[in-house]
Design a protein around this motif. Sequence first.
Motif, PDB file in Angstrom:
ATOM      1  N   GLN A  25       0.840  -1.212   0.000  1.00  0.00           N
ATOM      2  CA  GLN A  25       0.000   0.000   0.000  1.00  0.00           C
ATOM      3  C   GLN A  25       0.874   1.262   0.000  1.00  0.00           C
ATOM      4  O   GLN A  25       0.418   2.341   0.372  1.00  0.00           O
ATOM      5  N   ALA A  28       0.765   3.279   3.147  1.00  0.00           N
ATOM      6  CA  ALA A  28      -0.425   4.052   3.521  1.00  0.00           C
ATOM      7  C   ALA A  28      -0.663   3.882   5.019  1.00  0.00           C
ATOM      8  O   ALA A  28      -0.474   2.804   5.589  1.00  0.00           O
ATOM      9  N   GLY A  65       0.113   8.465   2.156  1.00  0.00           N
ATOM     10  CA  GLY A  65      -1.050   9.131   2.752  1.00  0.00           C
ATOM     11  C   GLY A  65      -1.840   8.219   3.653  1.00  0.00           C
ATOM     12  O   GLY A  65      -1.479   7.063   3.876  1.00  0.00           O
ATOM     13  N   ALA A  66      -2.932   8.764   4.169  1.00  0.00           N
ATOM     14  CA  ALA A  66      -3.856   7.945   4.948  1.00  0.00           C
ATOM     15  C   ALA A  66      -4.393   6.847   4.035  1.00  0.00           C
ATOM     16  O   ALA A  66      -4.423   7.002   2.811  1.00  0.00           O
ATOM     17  N   LEU A 108       3.028  11.815   0.503  1.00  0.00           N
ATOM     18  CA  LEU A 108       1.809  12.469   0.023  1.00  0.00           C
ATOM     19  C   LEU A 108       0.738  12.473   1.100  1.00  0.00           C
ATOM     20  O   LEU A 108       0.641  11.524   1.890  1.00  0.00           O
ATOM     21  N   GLY A 109      -0.093  13.504   1.088  1.00  0.00           N
ATOM     22  CA  GLY A 109      -1.203  13.556   2.035  1.00  0.00           C
ATOM     23  C   GLY A 109      -0.689  13.373   3.457  1.00  0.00           C
ATOM     24  O   GLY A 109       0.217  14.082   3.911  1.00  0.00           O
ATOM     25  N   GLU A 113       2.287  15.033   5.806  1.00  0.00           N
ATOM     26  CA  GLU A 113       1.941  15.591   7.122  1.00  0.00           C
ATOM     27  C   GLU A 113       2.748  14.913   8.226  1.00  0.00           C
ATOM     28  O   GLU A 113       3.208  15.567   9.167  1.00  0.00           O
ATOM     29  N   LEU A 136      -9.475  13.682  -3.906  1.00  0.00           N
ATOM     30  CA  LEU A 136     -10.368  12.691  -3.290  1.00  0.00           C
ATOM     31  C   LEU A 136     -11.645  13.340  -2.771  1.00  0.00           C
ATOM     32  O   LEU A 136     -12.457  12.685  -2.125  1.00  0.00           O
ATOM     33  N   PRO A 140      -6.550  18.086   3.433  1.00  0.00           N
ATOM     34  CA  PRO A 140      -5.637  17.470   4.399  1.00  0.00           C
ATOM     35  C   PRO A 140      -6.283  17.431   5.784  1.00  0.00           C
ATOM     36  O   PRO A 140      -6.995  18.368   6.162  1.00  0.00           O
ATOM     37  N   GLY A 141      -6.025  16.355   6.529  1.00  0.00           N
ATOM     38  CA  GLY A 141      -6.686  16.206   7.827  1.00  0.00           C
ATOM     39  C   GLY A 141      -5.743  15.994   8.985  1.00  0.00           C
ATOM     40  O   GLY A 141      -6.174  15.736  10.105  1.00  0.00           O
ATOM     41  N   PHE A 232     -12.260  18.469   7.579  1.00  0.00           N
ATOM     42  CA  PHE A 232     -11.917  17.185   6.941  1.00  0.00           C
ATOM     43  C   PHE A 232     -12.983  16.152   7.264  1.00  0.00           C
ATOM     44  O   PHE A 232     -13.508  15.468   6.395  1.00  0.00           O
ATOM     45  N   LYS A 251      -9.712   2.851  -9.927  1.00  0.00           N
ATOM     46  CA  LYS A 251      -8.766   3.312 -10.958  1.00  0.00           C
ATOM     47  C   LYS A 251      -9.488   3.968 -12.142  1.00  0.00           C
ATOM     48  O   LYS A 251      -9.298   3.596 -13.292  1.00  0.00           O
TER      49      LYS A 251
HETATM   50  N1  CAA Z   1      -4.183   4.344   0.487  1.00  0.00           N
HETATM   51  C1  CAA Z   1      -4.368   3.079   0.156  1.00  0.00           C
HETATM   52  N2  CAA Z   1      -3.704   2.462  -0.843  1.00  0.00           N
HETATM   53  C2  CAA Z   1      -2.825   3.207  -1.532  1.00  0.00           C
HETATM   54  C3  CAA Z   1      -2.580   4.564  -1.253  1.00  0.00           C
HETATM   55  C4  CAA Z   1      -3.308   5.134  -0.174  1.00  0.00           C
HETATM   56  N3  CAA Z   1      -3.119   6.400   0.206  1.00  0.00           N
HETATM   57  N4  CAA Z   1      -1.662   5.038  -2.119  1.00  0.00           N
HETATM   58  C5  CAA Z   1      -1.341   4.006  -2.905  1.00  0.00           C
HETATM   59  N5  CAA Z   1      -2.023   2.899  -2.561  1.00  0.00           N
HETATM   60  C6  CAA Z   1      -1.964   1.581  -3.170  1.00  0.00           C
HETATM   61  C7  CAA Z   1      -2.669   1.585  -4.520  1.00  0.00           C
HETATM   62  O1  CAA Z   1      -4.057   1.429  -4.361  1.00  0.00           O
HETATM   63  C8  CAA Z   1      -2.010   0.404  -5.186  1.00  0.00           C
HETATM   64  O2  CAA Z   1      -2.584  -0.784  -4.700  1.00  0.00           O
HETATM   65  P1  CAA Z   1      -2.937  -2.003  -5.730  1.00  0.00           P
HETATM   66  O3  CAA Z   1      -1.588  -2.421  -6.249  1.00  0.00           O
HETATM   67  O4  CAA Z   1      -3.576  -3.011  -4.829  1.00  0.00           O
HETATM   68  O5  CAA Z   1      -3.820  -1.423  -6.779  1.00  0.00           O
HETATM   69  C9  CAA Z   1      -0.568   0.449  -4.649  1.00  0.00           C
HETATM   70  O6  CAA Z   1      -0.614   1.238  -3.465  1.00  0.00           O
HETATM   71  C10 CAA Z   1       0.407   1.087  -5.619  1.00  0.00           C
HETATM   72  O7  CAA Z   1      -0.146   2.353  -6.010  1.00  0.00           O
HETATM   73  P2  CAA Z   1      -0.312   2.762  -7.556  1.00  0.00           P
HETATM   74  O8  CAA Z   1      -0.567   1.573  -8.401  1.00  0.00           O
HETATM   75  O9  CAA Z   1      -1.315   3.873  -7.601  1.00  0.00           O
HETATM   76  O10 CAA Z   1       1.172   3.304  -7.865  1.00  0.00           O
HETATM   77  P3  CAA Z   1       1.608   4.500  -8.834  1.00  0.00           P
HETATM   78  O11 CAA Z   1       3.100   4.482  -8.829  1.00  0.00           O
HETATM   79  O12 CAA Z   1       0.876   4.448 -10.131  1.00  0.00           O
HETATM   80  O13 CAA Z   1       1.094   5.845  -8.073  1.00  0.00           O
HETATM   81  C11 CAA Z   1       0.804   7.292  -6.182  1.00  0.00           C
HETATM   82  C12 CAA Z   1       1.630   6.151  -6.820  1.00  0.00           C
HETATM   83  C13 CAA Z   1       0.980   8.574  -7.004  1.00  0.00           C
HETATM   84  C14 CAA Z   1       1.356   7.489  -4.778  1.00  0.00           C
HETATM   85  C15 CAA Z   1      -0.701   6.890  -6.161  1.00  0.00           C
HETATM   86  O14 CAA Z   1      -0.815   5.609  -5.570  1.00  0.00           O
HETATM   87  C16 CAA Z   1      -1.572   7.829  -5.394  1.00  0.00           C
HETATM   88  O15 CAA Z   1      -1.944   8.879  -5.913  1.00  0.00           O
HETATM   89  N6  CAA Z   1      -1.915   7.464  -4.124  1.00  0.00           N
HETATM   90  C17 CAA Z   1      -2.832   8.218  -3.324  1.00  0.00           C
HETATM   91  C18 CAA Z   1      -2.147   9.451  -2.738  1.00  0.00           C
HETATM   92  C19 CAA Z   1      -3.169  10.248  -1.941  1.00  0.00           C
HETATM   93  O16 CAA Z   1      -4.188  10.671  -2.438  1.00  0.00           O
HETATM   94  N7  CAA Z   1      -2.849  10.473  -0.630  1.00  0.00           N
HETATM   95  C20 CAA Z   1      -3.713  11.217   0.236  1.00  0.00           C
HETATM   96  C21 CAA Z   1      -4.593  10.266   1.009  1.00  0.00           C
HETATM   97  S1  CAA Z   1      -5.798  11.109   1.986  1.00  0.00           S
HETATM   98  C22 CAA Z   1      -5.017  11.632   3.362  1.00  0.00           C
HETATM   99  O17 CAA Z   1      -3.827  11.401   3.555  1.00  0.00           O
HETATM  100  C23 CAA Z   1      -5.871  12.374   4.362  1.00  0.00           C
HETATM  101  C24 CAA Z   1      -5.114  13.019   5.466  1.00  0.00           C
HETATM  102  O18 CAA Z   1      -4.647  14.150   5.308  1.00  0.00           O
HETATM  103  C25 CAA Z   1      -5.007  12.419   6.774  1.00  0.00           C
END
Ligand code: CAA
Length: 259
Positions: A25, A28, A65-66, A108-109, A113, A136, A140-141, A232, A251
């Motif tokens: 993940q 994550a 991220g989360a 990220l995210g 943080e 999403l 940010p939270g 958030f 996806k």
């Molecule tokens: N949560 C859960 N799973 C995640 C994840 C996340 N934040 N980020 C990546 N993954 C998982 C993907 O789902 C994927 O799993 P599968 O192989 O089972 O499909 C695996 O990790 C690999 O990711 P990608 O195939 O997407 O890899 P990539 O190299 O094409 O992209 C990335 C990498 C740009 C980091 C992309 O995964 C992405 O955009 N991730 C999400 C980033 C995001 O939005 N973070 C913010 C989360 S919200 C938050 O954090 C709230 C807060 O402030 C508390």
Amino acid sequence: MAYETIEVRVEAEKVGIITLNRPKQLNALNDQLMDELGDALKKFDADKSIGCMVITGSERAFAAGADIGAMAKYNFADAYGGDYITRNWETIRSIRKPVIAAVSGFALGGGCELAMMCDFIIAADTAKFGQPEIKLGVIPGAGGTQRLPRAVGKSKAMDMALTARMMDATEAERAGLVSRVVPYEKMMEETLGAAIIISGFSQLAVMAAKESVNRAFEGSLNDGVMFERRLFQALFSTQDQKEGMDAFMNKRPANFTHQ
Ligand code: CAA
């Protein structure tokens, strides 16, 4: 507590290293990981032989991220009432000895943080920082809207939070988000070097220096973080949060309807 999502070791008999370890993940951050991270940090903090801690991830990701898979179905009652996702996130701020983030790959995210909650960041040249929550349907939270502007200024923080673009290591150093950038192969050596230097000083003086710099940085931060957290959590009552997270899980591009 047996750890499943982090690995913990001691280097040079005085530096506690915590490696985030959910590779599938991209590290994550789910509740279990945050519980384990908090537990490990508190144990190192209480151990007199430890002078400094390091949080790191893998070459590909510090933390992406989360955990979106865990939170995609949450509603406001879960996010606010259950305090899922962000519970325990302030534990790291209660740690009194220094904590360095050694960041390679995605921060990220919540990953960005988490790095910003550490006392300083040493980045590999592979590091990428971002606050992409807007994609999403949320914001940010865990302090991103509060700590990022303090670190890089309002304009860059707005740019990152509103466009979701990532900042590479060079830009992050120029902007003051990270203290040093080194080639990935040197990242842990450089970080350990800094941690060993810190561990050689008086723990009392080190804690006082940390507390004092944080005083400069964190004026009214807690109010800002709590304000941000409530917004958030409130966004979990919107259709756009469901759509944004479902689109990520499946996806596909998100189709926001602004409700
Ligand atoms: N949560 C859960 N799973 C995640 C994840 C996340 N934040 N980020 C990546 N993954 C998982 C993907 O789902 C994927 O799993 P599968 O192989 O089972 O499909 C695996 O990790 C690999 O990711 P990608 O195939 O997407 O890899 P990539 O190299 O094409 O992209 C990335 C990498 C740009 C980091 C992309 O995964 C992405 O955009 N991730 C999400 C980033 C995001 O939005 N973070 C913010 C989360 S919200 C938050 O954090 C709230 C807060 O402030 C508390």
